[in-house]
Write a protein that holds these residues in place. Structure first.
Motif, short mmCIF file in Angstrom:
data_model
loop_
_atom_site.label_atom_id
_atom_site.label_comp_id
_atom_site.label_asym_id
_atom_site.label_seq_id
_atom_site.Cartn_x
_atom_site.Cartn_y
_atom_site.Cartn_z
N ILE A 150 -6.29 17.74 -20.85
CA ILE A 150 -4.95 16.84 -20.01
C ILE A 150 -5.71 16.54 -18.78
N TYR A 151 -6.08 16.88 -17.82
CA TYR A 151 -7.41 16.29 -16.89
C TYR A 151 -7.87 14.60 -16.79
N PHE A 152 -8.03 15.24 -18.36
CA PHE A 152 -9.06 13.46 -18.45
C PHE A 152 -7.54 12.07 -18.40
N ALA A 153 -6.46 12.94 -19.35
CA ALA A 153 -5.53 12.19 -20.06
C ALA A 153 -5.00 11.58 -18.72
N PHE A 154 -4.88 12.18 -17.43
CA PHE A 154 -3.44 12.07 -16.55
C PHE A 154 -4.49 11.10 -16.17
N TRP A 155 -5.95 11.55 -15.43
CA TRP A 155 -7.20 10.71 -15.10
C TRP A 155 -7.50 8.94 -15.11
N LEU A 156 -7.23 9.37 -16.84
CA LEU A 156 -7.79 7.63 -16.96
C LEU A 156 -5.83 6.56 -16.96
N LEU A 157 -4.95 7.64 -17.49
CA LEU A 157 -3.57 7.39 -17.76
C LEU A 157 -3.61 5.88 -16.31
N CYS A 158 -3.48 6.77 -14.62
CA CYS A 158 -3.08 6.87 -13.78
C CYS A 158 -4.41 5.06 -13.01
N THR A 159 -5.30 5.46 -13.31
CA THR A 159 -6.54 4.20 -13.37
C THR A 159 -5.92 3.17 -14.43
N GLY A 191 1.51 10.91 -8.03
CA GLY A 191 0.51 10.70 -9.26
C GLY A 191 -1.03 11.22 -8.17
N LEU A 192 -1.44 11.10 -6.90
CA LEU A 192 -2.22 12.17 -5.69
C LEU A 192 -1.66 13.25 -5.54
N LEU A 193 -0.74 13.87 -5.32
CA LEU A 193 -0.31 15.23 -5.69
C LEU A 193 -0.86 15.87 -7.06
N PHE A 194 -0.65 15.43 -8.63
CA PHE A 194 -1.19 15.91 -9.13
C PHE A 194 -2.46 15.80 -9.56
N LEU A 195 -3.41 15.03 -8.66
CA LEU A 195 -4.76 14.77 -8.47
C LEU A 195 -5.34 15.78 -8.20
N VAL A 196 -4.61 16.15 -7.46
CA VAL A 196 -5.49 17.51 -6.13
C VAL A 196 -5.07 18.49 -7.10
N LEU A 197 -4.11 18.60 -7.70
CA LEU A 197 -3.84 19.55 -8.77
C LEU A 197 -4.81 19.86 -9.62
N THR A 198 -4.88 19.11 -10.92
CA THR A 198 -5.09 18.94 -11.96
C THR A 198 -7.11 19.12 -11.15
N VAL A 199 -7.86 18.08 -10.58
CA VAL A 199 -8.83 18.91 -9.81
C VAL A 199 -9.03 19.99 -9.79
N THR A 200 -8.11 21.15 -9.00
CA THR A 200 -8.17 22.52 -8.47
C THR A 200 -8.19 23.07 -9.31
N PHE A 201 -7.80 22.30 -10.58
CA PHE A 201 -7.93 23.41 -12.11
C PHE A 201 -8.95 23.04 -12.87
N ALA A 202 -9.39 21.93 -12.40
CA ALA A 202 -11.22 21.66 -13.01
C ALA A 202 -12.20 22.19 -12.26
N SER A 203 -12.29 22.28 -10.77
CA SER A 203 -12.54 23.36 -10.19
C SER A 203 -13.15 25.39 -10.84
N VAL A 204 -11.63 25.02 -10.87
CA VAL A 204 -12.24 26.89 -11.52
C VAL A 204 -12.59 26.91 -12.96
N ASP A 205 -12.30 25.85 -13.74
CA ASP A 205 -12.76 25.59 -15.30
C ASP A 205 -14.21 25.69 -15.20
#
Length: 408
Positions: A150-159, A191-205
């Motif tokens: 999910i993280y990478f799909a979102f980042w790749l789509l925005c890019t 996108g910026l809002l969800f990017l912060v959320l995805t990075v936050t969860f990724a930092s936990v993981d």
């Protein structure tokens, strides 16, 4: 000057690409050889590689991730704010975000090395620790993989969306009126809002779960700011290299470096504020689930690294960036940016490596060599991306704002 001129006279970029290939190839090769040769008594191997190899790879992956995701965040911020500092830096952010597919490839060894990196992946650890067992519905390999996709799909789509529309502007196949440019903001705002959320969860993981008993509500935002700091430092370094090229002649002036220096100072202060706030809250709370995390990182070698971070990641850059003359001097500002970028790698090593100190004694040479190697590969691909596009977005309807004030 050609309206869509790319960089064709910046030998510094050529040297960076060559150096990146050399360091990347040598670093990764040395890391792989070291992973095969490194042996400790009673140590379990995976594919013949030591645990230190996979842990060092994680550090390198996180560093490269910060460069790409941080650049994507700043690219979105620029589309929302329209600042001049972002317009002259846009191509750097786009090229760095364009390496997201490479960062996704870098993640594959992390997936293969899950048993070597994350203790929660072992059933016996979960059964023996009630705190880890309580987090098992979240910290399990299957859900870990789903979240990563999910993280990478979102980042790749925005890019892909932002870069493809920008490339269309260059070719003239996408409308360049101010009304049509709204599409960039429609992606960047949520996108910026969800990017912060995805990075936050990724930092936990990928970082916090290295020590699954520990938790911090500030840590995700701290990593977000650190990634922005990495990306901004990279942009300053690259712009300093191409400042004298024909593509940037008459456009990139000291005023823009001054603006970038002020943004860099802001990020340095914000990182220090969040890092100190996290430390103060955990230290004053003195809870058995939280305080050991800092105790590990304040003793012995890691204590010296912590002091280095206080001085090199905050105090020295903060004092230097207070100078207006330094911020307007591209050469001096780029040296500060390079120092901050090095400190970002040191910070990641300090965050990750002590989690394994009880097993391998602490610092390992692979924790430096392999991340530097991955960064070299990332840099070589980044320069290729940068050279494939016009260095300035002259077809952007807001580009004229660059010339709104007389350069001085």
């Amino acid at each position: 000057m050609e309206p869509h001129a790319a960089v064709d006279d910046a030998p510094g970029l050529d040297r960076c690409q060559q150096l990146g290939l050399l360091i990347g190839g040598g670093g990764v090769l040395a890391g792989v050889i070291g992973g095969f040769l490194d042996r400790s008594a009673g140590e379990t191997l995976l594919f013949g590689l030591s645990p230190q190899f996979f842990r060092a790879w994680l550090i390198g992956f996180l560093f490269c991730l910060g460069l790409s995701v941080g650049s994507l965040a700043l690219l979105m911020l620029q589309h929302l704010s329209g600042g001049q500092w972002g317009l002259v830096s846009r191509r750097v952010f786009e090229a760095a975000a364009g390496n997201m597919w490479l960062v996704a490839l870098f993640f594959l060894p992390v997936l293969l090395g899950i048993p070597m990196i994350f203790e929660w992946s072992h059933a016996e650890v979960v059964e023996a620790n009630s705190i880890v067992a309580a987090k098992a519905p979240y910290l399990n390999v299957r859900f870990f993989l789903v979240r990563a996709v999910i993280y990478f799909a979102f980042w790749l789509l925005c890019t892909w969306l932002l870069n493809s529309w920008s490339a269309g502007q260059d070719r003239g196949t996408v409308a360049t009126t101010e009304a049509d440019s709204v599409r960039f903001r429609k992606v960047s705002a949520p996108g910026l809002l969800f990017l912060v959320l995805t990075v936050t969860f990724a930092s936990v993981d990928w970082v916090m779960s290295l020590e699954p008993e520990w938790f911090s509500t500030i840590f995700g935002l701290l990593l977000v700011v650190g990634q922005g700091l990495s990306a901004l430092s990279l942009a300053i370094l690259v712009l300093a290299l191409v400042a004298d090229s024909r593509a940037m002649s008459g456009t990139l002036v000291p005023r823009h470096f001054h603006d970038l220096g002020k943004v860099l100072l802001t990020f340095v202060m914000l990182w220090a504020y969040l890092a100190f706030s996290q430390f103060l809250i955990i230290w004053s709370g003195n809870l058995p689930e939280e305080i050991p995390w800092y105790l590990k990182r304040m003793q012995g070698t890691w204590g010296a690294v912590a002091l280095l971070l206080v001085l090199g990641h905050f105090a020295l850059p903060f004092l230097l960036l207070l100078s207006r003359d330094l911020k307007r001097h591209s050469g001096l500002l780029s040296k500060v940016a390079l120092a901050v970028l090095v400190m970002r790698l040191v910070d990641l090593i300090w965050l990750v490596a002590p989690a394994f100190a009880g097993e391998d004694g602490g610092f390992h040479w692979l924790y430096v060599v392999l991340p530097v190697g991955l960064a070299g590969v990332w840099m070589a691909v980044f320069v290729r991306n940068l050279r494939s596009r016009a260095l300035l977005p002259r077809n952007d309807p807001y580009f004229k704002e660059i010339f709104a004030h007389e350069a001085h």
